[in-house]
Write a protein that holds these residues in place. Structure first.
Motif, PDB file in Angstrom:
ATOM      1  N   VAL A  81      46.094  86.244   8.278  1.00  0.00           N
ATOM      2  CA  VAL A  81      45.346  86.560   9.502  1.00  0.00           C
ATOM      3  C   VAL A  81      43.980  87.156   9.153  1.00  0.00           C
ATOM      4  N   GLY A  82      43.908  87.842   8.013  1.00  0.00           N
ATOM      5  CA  GLY A  82      42.587  88.351   7.626  1.00  0.00           C
ATOM      6  C   GLY A  82      42.572  89.717   6.973  1.00  0.00           C
ATOM      7  N   ALA A  83      43.748  90.304   6.737  1.00  0.00           N
ATOM      8  CA  ALA A  83      43.760  91.569   5.989  1.00  0.00           C
ATOM      9  C   ALA A  83      43.294  91.294   4.559  1.00  0.00           C
ATOM     10  N   ASP A  84      42.742  92.310   3.919  1.00  0.00           N
ATOM     11  CA  ASP A  84      42.266  92.124   2.540  1.00  0.00           C
ATOM     12  C   ASP A  84      43.373  92.390   1.520  1.00  0.00           C
ATOM     13  N   LEU A  85      44.250  93.348   1.833  1.00  0.00           N
ATOM     14  CA  LEU A  85      45.311  93.712   0.881  1.00  0.00           C
ATOM     15  C   LEU A  85      46.615  93.897   1.638  1.00  0.00           C
ATOM     16  N   SER A  86      47.692  93.432   1.049  1.00  0.00           N
ATOM     17  CA  SER A  86      48.987  93.533   1.704  1.00  0.00           C
ATOM     18  C   SER A  86      50.012  94.055   0.695  1.00  0.00           C
ATOM     19  N   HIS A  87      50.602  95.193   1.034  1.00  0.00           N
ATOM     20  CA  HIS A  87      51.592  95.831   0.159  1.00  0.00           C
ATOM     21  C   HIS A  87      52.990  95.634   0.740  1.00  0.00           C
ATOM     22  N   VAL A  88      53.986  95.554  -0.152  1.00  0.00           N
ATOM     23  CA  VAL A  88      55.379  95.570   0.301  1.00  0.00           C
ATOM     24  C   VAL A  88      56.081  96.729  -0.394  1.00  0.00           C
ATOM     25  N   PHE A  89      56.711  97.601   0.377  1.00  0.00           N
ATOM     26  CA  PHE A  89      57.524  98.696  -0.164  1.00  0.00           C
ATOM     27  C   PHE A  89      58.980  98.311   0.075  1.00  0.00           C
ATOM     28  N   CYS A  90      59.686  97.962  -0.995  1.00  0.00           N
ATOM     29  CA  CYS A  90      61.026  97.375  -0.820  1.00  0.00           C
ATOM     30  C   CYS A  90      62.029  98.032  -1.775  1.00  0.00           C
ATOM     31  N   ALA A  91      63.290  97.655  -1.629  1.00  0.00           N
ATOM     32  CA  ALA A  91      64.325  98.115  -2.561  1.00  0.00           C
ATOM     33  C   ALA A  91      64.098  97.431  -3.912  1.00  0.00           C
ATOM     34  N   SER A  92      64.548  98.092  -4.978  1.00  0.00           N
ATOM     35  CA  SER A  92      64.213  97.584  -6.323  1.00  0.00           C
ATOM     36  C   SER A  92      64.748  96.165  -6.563  1.00  0.00           C
ATOM     37  N   ALA A  93      65.916  95.853  -5.977  1.00  0.00           N
ATOM     38  CA  ALA A  93      66.483  94.518  -6.229  1.00  0.00           C
ATOM     39  C   ALA A  93      65.642  93.414  -5.603  1.00  0.00           C
ATOM     40  N   ALA A  94      64.883  93.743  -4.575  1.00  0.00           N
ATOM     41  CA  ALA A  94      64.109  92.700  -3.881  1.00  0.00           C
ATOM     42  C   ALA A  94      62.756  92.463  -4.531  1.00  0.00           C
ATOM     43  N   ALA A  95      62.282  93.444  -5.294  1.00  0.00           N
ATOM     44  CA  ALA A  95      60.889  93.383  -5.749  1.00  0.00           C
ATOM     45  C   ALA A  95      60.557  92.164  -6.622  1.00  0.00           C
ATOM     46  N   PRO A  96      61.343  91.886  -7.683  1.00  0.00           N
ATOM     47  CA  PRO A  96      60.967  90.741  -8.526  1.00  0.00           C
ATOM     48  C   PRO A  96      60.960  89.426  -7.743  1.00  0.00           C
ATOM     49  N   VAL A  97      61.881  89.327  -6.791  1.00  0.00           N
ATOM     50  CA  VAL A  97      61.959  88.099  -6.001  1.00  0.00           C
ATOM     51  C   VAL A  97      60.693  87.946  -5.153  1.00  0.00           C
ATOM     52  N   ILE A  98      60.299  89.012  -4.495  1.00  0.00           N
ATOM     53  CA  ILE A  98      59.121  88.936  -3.614  1.00  0.00           C
ATOM     54  C   ILE A  98      57.861  88.686  -4.448  1.00  0.00           C
ATOM     55  N   LYS A  99      57.780  89.362  -5.583  1.00  0.00           N
ATOM     56  CA  LYS A  99      56.622  89.137  -6.475  1.00  0.00           C
ATOM     57  C   LYS A  99      56.557  87.662  -6.878  1.00  0.00           C
ATOM     58  N   ALA A 100      57.728  87.081  -7.144  1.00  0.00           N
ATOM     59  CA  ALA A 100      57.750  85.693  -7.599  1.00  0.00           C
ATOM     60  C   ALA A 100      57.335  84.718  -6.492  1.00  0.00           C
ATOM     61  N   TYR A 101      57.533  85.098  -5.236  1.00  0.00           N
ATOM     62  CA  TYR A 101      57.080  84.216  -4.162  1.00  0.00           C
ATOM     63  C   TYR A 101      55.560  84.118  -4.152  1.00  0.00           C
ATOM     64  N   SER A 102      54.895  85.262  -4.455  1.00  0.00           N
ATOM     65  CA  SER A 102      53.455  85.269  -4.234  1.00  0.00           C
ATOM     66  C   SER A 102      52.744  86.248  -5.153  1.00  0.00           C
ATOM     67  N   PRO A 103      51.694  85.774  -5.838  1.00  0.00           N
ATOM     68  CA  PRO A 103      50.891  86.697  -6.625  1.00  0.00           C
ATOM     69  C   PRO A 103      49.929  87.483  -5.737  1.00  0.00           C
ATOM     70  N   GLU A 104      49.891  87.151  -4.445  1.00  0.00           N
ATOM     71  CA  GLU A 104      48.905  87.790  -3.568  1.00  0.00           C
ATOM     72  C   GLU A 104      49.381  89.122  -3.012  1.00  0.00           C
ATOM     73  N   LEU A 105      50.676  89.384  -3.144  1.00  0.00           N
ATOM     74  CA  LEU A 105      51.207  90.616  -2.570  1.00  0.00           C
ATOM     75  C   LEU A 105      51.331  91.696  -3.640  1.00  0.00           C
ATOM     76  N   ILE A 106      51.151  92.944  -3.215  1.00  0.00           N
ATOM     77  CA  ILE A 106      51.343  94.088  -4.112  1.00  0.00           C
ATOM     78  C   ILE A 106      52.717  94.659  -3.775  1.00  0.00           C
TER      79      ILE A 106
END
Ligand SMILES: NC(=O)C1=CN([C@@H]2O[C@H](COP(=O)(O)OP(=O)(O)OC[C@H]3O[C@@H](n4cnc5c(N)ncnc54)[C@H](OP(=O)(O)O)[C@@H]3O)[C@@H](O)[C@H]2O)[C@@H](O)CC1
Ligand SMILES: Nc1ncnc2c1ncn2[C@@H]1O[C@H](COP(=O)(O)OP(=O)(O)OP(=O)(O)O)[C@@H](O)[C@H]1O
Ligand SMILES: [Mg+2]
Length: 364
Positions: A81-106
């Motif tokens: 939509v137009g945000a410059d930076l998008s962070h996800v604060f998640c449980a540790s088990a979800a993090a590698p999976v979410i990172k693998a979906y997209s290099p654009e997310l922190i």
């Protein structure tokens, strides 16, 4: 012979009804267009003088072992939509999976850590809005941490969009969000009923058909809307499924005028004073994840709307205008994706349409 005049009367009646219906439809199309214009007013211009971050730094709080798609959809939608930076604060088990979906997310694997609240709080000065709940799950320890995150976010006046399991938490503890004017709740059908039962229907002490007990007035109590009730105080009853406008209005009021978006065939939005309806054409395809696209988009639009202020929204509530924008955009994405993919449309197809849908609705 006797049927002639009756048929004429029926036809006349039908003409009146059809005319009333088409006038109503024309009126609502005009209302929709007026509100879309307000959404256009809050969109910040693209400019070569801005630096990274100025158009929005959004945090999504959600993502657990079971659900990794929902926080991804919300966070990537905020970027699209137009945000410059998008962070996800998640449980540790979800993090590698979410990172693998997209290099654009922190991605921060902190939600199940003992310091979760502190770990998120230290980022809050750098965030413009939080989207709380997509893919969060209902684990007690995670929900306790999210409760703490909501408390520190409120203390810092950070706008929050609450969706999915975040709404589960609010239904358990409405006081968490009561009266917080920078909150928007985005329940689907089931989540809305759950909230309504928890917040509105739970006080039913004053009824004309039972021995009346006037309740104590206090925080969290909505005004009486029961037409038969003379009390003028609090009076609650079960949700009236024929009066969705009234139900959304009442829920918002019972939560202290928090903005509520009831998603469905038509989206109904209220801040306890005004009710808006979004019936932008979508499609009949109801794949999971569309609500996550909506909540992520809304995170950015809420930030833009609050930055623009009420002069840009012509006196309307900035949060309502933002919510109307996110609903219209989600439905337009659904419409465009369905044109291309039909029954096989998925939320990823809708996310691929965000840019074109945004231009069509808001950059005309
Ligand atoms: N890819 C992912 O990672 C995704 C993850 N997600 C995440 O999942 C978590 C749980 O969220 P949720 O929305 O599935 O809620 P939940 O309370 O379990 O209710 C589900 C049940 O409610 C019903 N139902 C639903 N809508 C209805 C309607 N309009 N009208 C009537 N009934 C309706 C329906 O029940 P049924 O038809 O089986 O009776 C349905 O099975 C949450 O964290 C969320 O973010 C999602 O975002 C999707 C993408
Ligand atoms: N019957 C319908 N017709 C048209 N659009 C709908 C209908 N129901 C929902 N929508 C739209 O779909 C989007 C998501 O709403 P939905 O009720 O599916 O959310 P949700 O259940 O939270 O989704 P998610 O699967 O992401 O959790 C909203 O933009 C809403 O306007
Ligand atoms: Mg949902």
């Amino acid at each position: 012979m006797a049927l002639g005049p009756r048929c004429g009367a029926i036809r006349a009646c039908r003409r009146v009804l059809e005319r009333a219906f088409s006038l109503r439809k024309a009126h609502s199309i005009k209302d929709m267009e007026n509100t879309l214009q307000l959404v256009r007013n809050i969109i910040p211009p693209l400019s070569s003088t801005k630096h990274k971050g100025q158009d929005g730094r959004i945090g999504v709080v959600g993502g657990c072992q079971e659900y990794t798609g929902a926080p991804y959809f919300a966070a990537i939608s905020a970027l699209k939509v137009g945000a410059d930076l998008s962070h996800v604060f998640c449980a540790s088990a979800a993090a590698p999976v979410i990172k693998a979906y997209s290099p654009e997310l922190i991605v921060h694997p902190v939600l199940d850590s003992p310091n979760a609240v502190h770990e998120v709080e230290k980022w809050l000065p750098r965030l413009h809005a939080l989207v709380v709940g997509p893919g969060l799950g209902r684990d007690d320890a995670l929900l306790r941490n999210v409760q703490g995150i909501l408390e520190v976010s409120k203390a810092r006046d950070i706008p929050v969009v609450i969706d999915a399991d975040g709404l589960w938490l609010v239904a358990q503890q409405p006081a968490l969000i009561h009266g917080y004017r920078k909150a928007v709740l985005t329940p689907n059908h089931v989540e809305f009923s759950r909230l309504y039962d928890a917040v509105v229907s739970q006080w039913t002490p004053w009824r004309v058909d039972a021995s009346p007990v006037r309740p104590e007035e206090g925080e969290g109590r909505a005004p009486c809307f029961c037409p038969a009730c003379p009390c003028g105080h609090t009076c609650k009853g079960p949700m009236d499924s024929d009066d969705s406008h009234g139900s959304v209005l009442r829920l918002s009021q019972a939560l202290g005028n928090v903005t509520v978006v009831q998603k469905g065939e038509r989206d109904i939005l209220s801040n306890g004073q005004q009710v808006l309806v979004c019936s932008q054409e979508g499609s009949s395809r109801r794949c999971g994840g569309q609500g996550d696209l909506l909540s992520g988009s809304l995170g950015v639009l809420v930030h833009w709307a609050l930055l623009a202020g009420p002069q840009k929204t012509n006196g309307s509530s900035p949060l309502l205008v933002a919510a109307f924008g996110a609903c219209s955009l989600t439905r337009q994405c659904n419409h465009q994706a369905f044109q291309k993919h039909g029954r096989s449309t998925t939320t990823s197809d809708m996310i691929a349409e965000v840019g074109a849908a945004f231009s069509k609705l808001f950059e005309t």
